[in-house]
Design a protein around this motif. Sequence first.
Motif, PDB file in Angstrom:
ATOM      1  N   ILE A   1       4.927   0.549   2.988  1.00 51.04           N
ATOM      2  CA  ILE A   1       5.112   1.523   1.907  1.00 51.04           C
ATOM      3  C   ILE A   1       3.815   1.662   1.115  1.00 51.04           C
ATOM      4  O   ILE A   1       3.398   2.773   0.775  1.00 51.04           O
ATOM      5  CB  ILE A   1       6.283   1.099   1.001  1.00 51.04           C
ATOM      6  N   GLU A   2       3.159   0.532   0.855  1.00 49.13           N
ATOM      7  CA  GLU A   2       1.889   0.546   0.125  1.00 49.13           C
ATOM      8  C   GLU A   2       0.841   1.356   0.887  1.00 49.13           C
ATOM      9  O   GLU A   2       0.124   2.179   0.292  1.00 49.13           O
ATOM     10  CB  GLU A   2       1.401  -0.888  -0.089  1.00 49.13           C
ATOM     11  N   ASP A   3       0.739   1.145   2.196  1.00 47.05           N
ATOM     12  CA  ASP A   3      -0.211   1.906   3.016  1.00 47.05           C
ATOM     13  C   ASP A   3       0.062   3.400   2.901  1.00 47.05           C
ATOM     14  O   ASP A   3      -0.865   4.208   2.812  1.00 47.05           O
ATOM     15  CB  ASP A   3      -0.134   1.469   4.479  1.00 47.05           C
ATOM     16  N   SER A   4       1.331   3.760   2.902  1.00 47.56           N
ATOM     17  CA  SER A   4       1.707   5.169   2.809  1.00 47.56           C
ATOM     18  C   SER A   4       1.262   5.762   1.468  1.00 47.56           C
ATOM     19  O   SER A   4       0.714   6.860   1.412  1.00 47.56           O
ATOM     20  CB  SER A   4       3.218   5.309   2.978  1.00 47.56           C
ATOM     21  N   TYR A   5       1.495   5.028   0.389  1.00 43.32           N
ATOM     22  CA  TYR A   5       1.079   5.499  -0.931  1.00 43.32           C
ATOM     23  C   TYR A   5      -0.444   5.630  -1.017  1.00 43.32           C
ATOM     24  O   TYR A   5      -0.959   6.588  -1.592  1.00 43.32           O
ATOM     25  CB  TYR A   5       1.586   4.571  -2.028  1.00 43.32           C
ATOM     26  N   GLU A   6      -1.166   4.669  -0.456  1.00 40.20           N
ATOM     27  CA  GLU A   6      -2.625   4.736  -0.475  1.00 40.20           C
ATOM     28  C   GLU A   6      -3.108   5.943   0.321  1.00 40.20           C
ATOM     29  O   GLU A   6      -4.070   6.612  -0.079  1.00 40.20           O
ATOM     30  CB  GLU A   6      -3.229   3.452   0.084  1.00 40.20           C
TER      31      GLU A   6
ATOM     32  N   SER B   1      -4.193   4.738  -6.127  1.00 42.65           N
ATOM     33  CA  SER B   1      -5.048   3.549  -6.166  1.00 42.65           C
ATOM     34  C   SER B   1      -4.289   2.357  -5.587  1.00 42.65           C
ATOM     35  O   SER B   1      -3.057   2.350  -5.537  1.00 42.65           O
ATOM     36  CB  SER B   1      -5.448   3.232  -7.609  1.00 42.65           C
ATOM     37  N   LYS B   2      -5.019   1.344  -5.149  1.00 43.76           N
ATOM     38  CA  LYS B   2      -4.407   0.154  -4.544  1.00 43.76           C
ATOM     39  C   LYS B   2      -3.403  -0.512  -5.494  1.00 43.76           C
ATOM     40  O   LYS B   2      -2.283  -0.807  -5.078  1.00 43.76           O
ATOM     41  CB  LYS B   2      -5.502  -0.821  -4.113  1.00 43.76           C
ATOM     42  N   PRO B   3      -3.770  -0.772  -6.763  1.00 48.00           N
ATOM     43  CA  PRO B   3      -2.792  -1.428  -7.652  1.00 48.00           C
ATOM     44  C   PRO B   3      -1.519  -0.593  -7.874  1.00 48.00           C
ATOM     45  O   PRO B   3      -0.417  -1.133  -7.899  1.00 48.00           O
ATOM     46  CB  PRO B   3      -3.545  -1.598  -8.969  1.00 48.00           C
ATOM     47  N   GLU B   4      -1.680   0.714  -8.032  1.00 48.99           N
ATOM     48  CA  GLU B   4      -0.511   1.569  -8.249  1.00 48.99           C
ATOM     49  C   GLU B   4       0.344   1.649  -6.989  1.00 48.99           C
ATOM     50  O   GLU B   4       1.574   1.628  -7.060  1.00 48.99           O
ATOM     51  CB  GLU B   4      -0.953   2.974  -8.690  1.00 48.99           C
ATOM     52  N   ALA B   5      -0.302   1.728  -5.834  1.00 47.73           N
ATOM     53  CA  ALA B   5       0.433   1.765  -4.567  1.00 47.73           C
ATOM     54  C   ALA B   5       1.229   0.474  -4.381  1.00 47.73           C
ATOM     55  O   ALA B   5       2.391   0.506  -3.968  1.00 47.73           O
ATOM     56  CB  ALA B   5      -0.531   1.973  -3.406  1.00 47.73           C
ATOM     57  N   GLU B   6       0.614  -0.662  -4.695  1.00 45.78           N
ATOM     58  CA  GLU B   6       1.306  -1.947  -4.553  1.00 45.78           C
ATOM     59  C   GLU B   6       2.491  -2.025  -5.518  1.00 45.78           C
ATOM     60  O   GLU B   6       3.583  -2.458  -5.144  1.00 45.78           O
ATOM     61  CB  GLU B   6       0.338  -3.097  -4.830  1.00 45.78           C
ATOM     62  N   ARG B   7       2.290  -1.597  -6.755  1.00 39.67           N
ATOM     63  CA  ARG B   7       3.360  -1.638  -7.747  1.00 39.67           C
ATOM     64  C   ARG B   7       4.547  -0.789  -7.294  1.00 39.67           C
ATOM     65  O   ARG B   7       5.702  -1.236  -7.323  1.00 39.67           O
ATOM     66  CB  ARG B   7       2.838  -1.124  -9.096  1.00 39.67           C
ATOM     67  N   ARG B   8       4.264   0.410  -6.823  1.00 36.62           N
ATOM     68  CA  ARG B   8       5.337   1.303  -6.378  1.00 36.62           C
ATOM     69  C   ARG B   8       6.021   0.775  -5.117  1.00 36.62           C
ATOM     70  O   ARG B   8       7.240   0.914  -4.963  1.00 36.62           O
ATOM     71  CB  ARG B   8       4.788   2.700  -6.111  1.00 36.62           C
ATOM     72  N   ALA B   9       5.243   0.176  -4.225  1.00 36.76           N
ATOM     73  CA  ALA B   9       5.822  -0.362  -2.987  1.00 36.76           C
ATOM     74  C   ALA B   9       6.830  -1.465  -3.303  1.00 36.76           C
ATOM     75  O   ALA B   9       7.945  -1.473  -2.771  1.00 36.76           O
ATOM     76  CB  ALA B   9       4.715  -0.883  -2.079  1.00 36.76           C
ATOM     77  N   TRP B  10       6.454  -2.398  -4.173  1.00 35.29           N
ATOM     78  CA  TRP B  10       7.378  -3.485  -4.506  1.00 35.29           C
ATOM     79  C   TRP B  10       8.575  -2.978  -5.296  1.00 35.29           C
ATOM     80  O   TRP B  10       9.697  -3.472  -5.146  1.00 35.29           O
ATOM     81  CB  TRP B  10       6.659  -4.609  -5.239  1.00 35.29           C
ATOM     82  N   ALA B  11       8.374  -1.962  -6.123  1.00 34.47           N
ATOM     83  CA  ALA B  11       9.504  -1.370  -6.848  1.00 34.47           C
ATOM     84  C   ALA B  11      10.494  -0.755  -5.863  1.00 34.47           C
ATOM     85  O   ALA B  11      11.712  -0.866  -6.041  1.00 34.47           O
ATOM     86  CB  ALA B  11       9.000  -0.317  -7.833  1.00 34.47           C
ATOM     87  N   THR B  12       9.971  -0.133  -4.814  1.00 35.53           N
ATOM     88  CA  THR B  12      10.833   0.474  -3.804  1.00 35.53           C
ATOM     89  C   THR B  12      11.600  -0.596  -3.030  1.00 35.53           C
ATOM     90  O   THR B  12      12.800  -0.459  -2.788  1.00 35.53           O
ATOM     91  CB  THR B  12       9.999   1.337  -2.832  1.00 35.53           C
ATOM     92  N   VAL B  13      10.922  -1.676  -2.649  1.00 33.79           N
ATOM     93  CA  VAL B  13      11.592  -2.773  -1.938  1.00 33.79           C
ATOM     94  C   VAL B  13      12.690  -3.367  -2.824  1.00 33.79           C
ATOM     95  O   VAL B  13      13.806  -3.610  -2.361  1.00 33.79           O
ATOM     96  CB  VAL B  13      10.577  -3.857  -1.507  1.00 33.79           C
TER      97      VAL B  13
END
Length: 61
Positions: free
Chosen positions: A20-25, A30-42
Amino acid sequence: MPRGDKSAYTDKQKRQAEHIEDSYEHQGLSKPEAERRAWATVNKDSGGGKQSGSGRNPSNR
């Protein structure tokens, strides 16, 4: 467990967050925002962290 510690997640959840993070990136976040959103989705999809036993399905409450 300190904030941001991902040890309570299963390997499957960690893989899902990575994809999910890769998709957002790829979409330009940005990497931090993508990671935050990915974990929120999980967390939204699975309820967060390892869960076992009966009665853990939130739709049964």
